[in-house]
Design a protein around this motif. Structure first.
Motif, PDB file in Angstrom:
ATOM      1  N   LEU A  13       0.828  -1.201   0.000  1.00 54.34           N
ATOM      2  CA  LEU A  13       0.000   0.000   0.000  1.00 54.34           C
ATOM      3  C   LEU A  13       0.868   1.259   0.000  1.00 54.34           C
ATOM      4  N   THR A  14       1.973   1.226   0.722  1.00 58.02           N
ATOM      5  CA  THR A  14       2.881   2.375   0.743  1.00 58.02           C
ATOM      6  C   THR A  14       3.405   2.678  -0.655  1.00 58.02           C
ATOM      7  N   LEU A  15       3.872   1.658  -1.360  1.00 63.57           N
ATOM      8  CA  LEU A  15       4.400   1.882  -2.707  1.00 63.57           C
ATOM      9  C   LEU A  15       3.298   2.277  -3.690  1.00 63.57           C
ATOM     10  N   ARG A  71      14.642   6.154  10.493  1.00 64.27           N
ATOM     11  CA  ARG A  71      13.975   5.491   9.364  1.00 64.27           C
ATOM     12  C   ARG A  71      12.465   5.525   9.516  1.00 64.27           C
ATOM     13  N   ARG A  72      11.985   5.311  10.722  1.00 62.69           N
ATOM     14  CA  ARG A  72      10.534   5.363  10.938  1.00 62.69           C
ATOM     15  C   ARG A  72       9.983   6.753  10.646  1.00 62.69           C
ATOM     16  N   LEU A  73      10.714   7.779  11.052  1.00 65.42           N
ATOM     17  CA  LEU A  73      10.278   9.146  10.770  1.00 65.42           C
ATOM     18  C   LEU A  73      10.327   9.436   9.274  1.00 65.42           C
ATOM     19  N   ALA A  74      11.352   8.913   8.580  1.00 64.28           N
ATOM     20  CA  ALA A  74      11.436   9.099   7.130  1.00 64.28           C
ATOM     21  C   ALA A  74      10.255   8.443   6.435  1.00 64.28           C
ATOM     22  N   PHE A  75       9.878   7.257   6.907  1.00 61.47           N
ATOM     23  CA  PHE A  75       8.729   6.556   6.328  1.00 61.47           C
ATOM     24  C   PHE A  75       7.446   7.358   6.528  1.00 61.47           C
ATOM     25  N   ARG A  76       7.185   7.750   7.759  1.00 63.92           N
ATOM     26  CA  ARG A  76       5.931   8.448   8.051  1.00 63.92           C
ATOM     27  C   ARG A  76       5.887   9.824   7.394  1.00 63.92           C
ATOM     28  N   GLY A  77       6.993  10.559   7.497  1.00 59.93           N
ATOM     29  CA  GLY A  77       7.037  11.881   6.897  1.00 59.93           C
ATOM     30  C   GLY A  77       6.945  11.829   5.383  1.00 59.93           C
ATOM     31  N   GLY A  78       7.641  10.855   4.778  1.00 61.55           N
ATOM     32  CA  GLY A  78       7.598  10.716   3.328  1.00 61.55           C
ATOM     33  C   GLY A  78       6.216  10.354   2.824  1.00 61.55           C
ATOM     34  N   LEU A  79       5.539   9.463   3.540  1.00 55.60           N
ATOM     35  CA  LEU A  79       4.189   9.052   3.150  1.00 55.60           C
ATOM     36  C   LEU A  79       3.227  10.239   3.220  1.00 55.60           C
ATOM     37  N   LEU A  80       3.287  10.977   4.319  1.00 53.12           N
ATOM     38  CA  LEU A  80       2.406  12.138   4.484  1.00 53.12           C
ATOM     39  C   LEU A  80       2.709  13.207   3.432  1.00 53.12           C
ATOM     40  N   ALA A 110      10.876   8.773  -2.410  1.00 52.95           N
ATOM     41  CA  ALA A 110      12.128   8.064  -2.148  1.00 52.95           C
ATOM     42  C   ALA A 110      12.258   7.715  -0.671  1.00 52.95           C
ATOM     43  N   PHE A 111      11.990   8.686   0.204  1.00 51.90           N
ATOM     44  CA  PHE A 111      12.079   8.426   1.640  1.00 51.90           C
ATOM     45  C   PHE A 111      11.140   7.304   2.057  1.00 51.90           C
ATOM     46  N   ALA A 112       9.875   7.419   1.664  1.00 46.14           N
ATOM     47  CA  ALA A 112       8.883   6.433   2.100  1.00 46.14           C
ATOM     48  C   ALA A 112       9.153   5.061   1.501  1.00 46.14           C
ATOM     49  N   MET A 113       9.500   5.015   0.222  1.00 45.08           N
ATOM     50  CA  MET A 113       9.731   3.726  -0.436  1.00 45.08           C
ATOM     51  C   MET A 113      10.938   3.019   0.144  1.00 45.08           C
ATOM     52  N   ILE A 114      12.068   3.720   0.269  1.00 41.02           N
ATOM     53  CA  ILE A 114      13.290   3.093   0.762  1.00 41.02           C
ATOM     54  C   ILE A 114      13.131   2.675   2.223  1.00 41.02           C
ATOM     55  N   ALA A 115      12.491   3.530   3.028  1.00 40.03           N
ATOM     56  CA  ALA A 115      12.293   3.191   4.438  1.00 40.03           C
ATOM     57  C   ALA A 115      11.349   1.999   4.591  1.00 40.03           C
ATOM     58  N   ALA A 116      10.224   2.023   3.892  1.00 37.33           N
ATOM     59  CA  ALA A 116       9.256   0.924   4.004  1.00 37.33           C
ATOM     60  C   ALA A 116       9.849  -0.381   3.503  1.00 37.33           C
ATOM     61  N   ALA A 117      10.515  -0.340   2.342  1.00 39.08           N
ATOM     62  CA  ALA A 117      11.121  -1.557   1.807  1.00 39.08           C
ATOM     63  C   ALA A 117      12.195  -2.085   2.740  1.00 39.08           C
ATOM     64  N   GLY A 118      12.948  -1.175   3.368  1.00 40.86           N
ATOM     65  CA  GLY A 118      13.980  -1.607   4.311  1.00 40.86           C
ATOM     66  C   GLY A 118      13.388  -2.289   5.534  1.00 40.86           C
ATOM     67  N   ILE A 119      12.324  -1.706   6.077  1.00 35.98           N
ATOM     68  CA  ILE A 119      11.670  -2.312   7.247  1.00 35.98           C
ATOM     69  C   ILE A 119      11.131  -3.690   6.906  1.00 35.98           C
ATOM     70  N   VAL A 120      10.426  -3.800   5.791  1.00 35.42           N
ATOM     71  CA  VAL A 120       9.833  -5.083   5.390  1.00 35.42           C
ATOM     72  C   VAL A 120      10.924  -6.103   5.086  1.00 35.42           C
ATOM     73  N   ALA A 121      11.948  -5.690   4.354  1.00 40.52           N
ATOM     74  CA  ALA A 121      13.018  -6.625   3.971  1.00 40.52           C
ATOM     75  C   ALA A 121      13.725  -7.193   5.190  1.00 40.52           C
ATOM     76  N   GLU A 122      13.999  -6.357   6.173  1.00 36.52           N
ATOM     77  CA  GLU A 122      14.684  -6.835   7.381  1.00 36.52           C
ATOM     78  C   GLU A 122      13.830  -7.841   8.140  1.00 36.52           C
ATOM     79  N   GLN A 123      12.534  -7.538   8.241  1.00 37.35           N
ATOM     80  CA  GLN A 123      11.651  -8.462   8.953  1.00 37.35           C
ATOM     81  C   GLN A 123      11.559  -9.810   8.228  1.00 37.35           C
ATOM     82  N   LEU A 124      11.479  -9.780   6.903  1.00 36.80           N
ATOM     83  CA  LEU A 124      11.401 -11.022   6.135  1.00 36.80           C
ATOM     84  C   LEU A 124      12.703 -11.799   6.198  1.00 36.80           C
ATOM     85  N   ALA A 125      13.840 -11.088   6.201  1.00 37.72           N
ATOM     86  CA  ALA A 125      15.140 -11.765   6.239  1.00 37.72           C
ATOM     87  C   ALA A 125      15.318 -12.558   7.526  1.00 37.72           C
ATOM     88  N   ARG A 126      14.742 -12.094   8.593  1.00 39.50           N
ATOM     89  CA  ARG A 126      14.891 -12.779   9.879  1.00 39.50           C
ATOM     90  C   ARG A 126      14.221 -14.149   9.899  1.00 39.50           C
TER      91      ARG A 126
END
Length: 387
Positions: A13-15, A71-80, A110-126
């Motif tokens: 949804l973010t992307l 990163r969380r602030l970049a995601f939220r701020g970029g989305l808004l 760029a901020f929202a996409m890179i931050a969101a993808a980074g958060i999701v990717a890290e969680q999936l990698a674990r």
């Protein structure tokens, strides 16, 4: 909804909001904006270039927010900011303000996409589920198709200003779901057995890959900016313009999953080479033929490859230059996509003939494919599986 489904849906949804709408809503609205305000193709390219310049700048700054609260602030701020700048595009007719808004929109995406993808990717990698990140990138296609359908349905009753505002408000309504779902969360361990046939990416020679990806940025951005305007400028197929863009979005939806599976079977470099070839054909089809079938087939081939090429390139070059490969590749891509629409807008000129810049972009993509082949040949041979 299971935790992993929430995470993937939030990323998707973010992307859809910041890329499919925030970045690419300009494409289906461009012909309507030109009709409403009367600006020329070179101005159209300049407005598109401002957005890509913002994305380039945002990508570089996003490297400073790779972890934690920043990163969380970049995601939220970029989305808004993406939602706000989309709405604001419909509240002014001043070119300078448009350029500023598109610049800020590019940075926000760029901020929202890179931050969101980074958060999701890290969680999936674990939990060993990195391949599911492909679902997130499908959000770009969902946003393109969603906004394209709205423009197509209302183009006869609303002007471009009203459509900017309307689509922006709809993304504002959806935004809270993305804010809630994209976050660090405990995920259940994967129970899927490892596939012994799975191929893994093996790095390519960096600088030829950099040249290839820069060409990709320049080449794809021309099609992504002007394809609707090209189709709508052709007598007899004008009504197909919106559908070409909608089909492009629909083709993106499964593309990353398809190419991810293909890469694990035939190798990442082989899949990337094939994707380049398919994209070149897709860009050239509406150049060499004015038939509706060619336009729609070109949309399928283009939409089915341009996000996937990014997904396939990054694993092959991200570890280059002592770990700075991701940032440098993104910089090259960003520079290419910033220059592409500006150069194409000047090539179109007053005749409003978009075939020449589209053909030139296919030539640039062919240069990118050539550089990719060089990168593959320069790669040191090892006993490991070919990527």
């Amino acid at each position: 909804m299971p935790p992993i489904a929430k995470l993937l849906f939030g990323g998707c949804l973010t992307l859809a909001i910041v890329m499919g709408v925030g970045r690419f809503l300009y494409t289906p609205l461009l012909p309507l904006m030109q009709h409403q305000y009367g600006f020329t193709p070179d101005i159209a390219g300049l407005i598109a270039g401002a957005n890509f310049a913002g994305y380039f700048t945002g990508s570089m700054l996003a490297a400073l927010t790779s972890r934690g609260l920043a990163r969380r602030l970049a995601f939220r701020g970029g989305l808004l900011a993406s939602v706000v700048t989309t709405i604001a595009m419909g509240l002014t007719s001043d070119l300078t303000l448009w350029l500023i808004l598109r610049l800020l929109s590019g940075m926000a995406s760029a901020f929202a996409m890179i931050a969101a993808a980074g958060i999701v990717a890290e969680q999936l990698a674990r939990i060993g589920e990195e391949s599911r990140l492909a679902w997130v990138f499908g959000g770009v296609g969902a946003g393109i198709a969603f906004s394209g359908l709205i423009v197509h349905a209302l183009i006869g009753t609303m002007n471009s200003s009203a459509l900017w505002v309307l689509v922006g408000i709809l993304t504002a309504i959806l935004m809270p779901l993305a804010l809630v779902f994209v976050r660090e969360r405990p995920l259940p361990t994967s129970r899927r057995p490892a596939d012994p046939r799975r191929r893994i990416p093996r790095p390519l020679a960096f600088w030829p890959l950099f040249a290839s990806y820069t060409c990709q940025g320049l080449g794809y951005s021309v099609f992504a900016t002007f394809i609707v305007a090209l189709i709508k400028a052709r007598s007899g197929v004008e009504g197909l313009g919106d559908w070409v863009w909608i089909v492009t979005g629909l083709a993106i939806l499964p593309s990353c999953l398809v190419w991810s599976k293909a890469a694990e079977r035939i190798g990442f470099a082989a899949a990337l080479t094939t994707a380049y070839g398919a994209q070149i054909v897709g860009v050239m089809l509406p150049v060499v033929s004015t038939s509706p079938v060619a336009a729609l087939a070109g949309a399928v081939l283009f939409g089915g490859t341009f996000i996937a090429i990014t997904m396939l390139t990054m694993p092959l070059g991200r570890h280059g230059l002592a770990g700075r490969g991701f940032a440098v590749l993104t910089a090259g891509f960003g520079l290419g996509q910033m220059l592409g629409p500006i150069a194409a807008g000047h090539m179109v000129g007053a005749a409003a003939d978009y075939t020449r810049p589209l053909a030139a972009s296919a030539g640039v993509l062919a240069l990118g494919l050539t550089a990719l082949v060089v990168a593959i040949r320069q790669r040191d041979r090892t006993p490991a599986k070919m990527a």
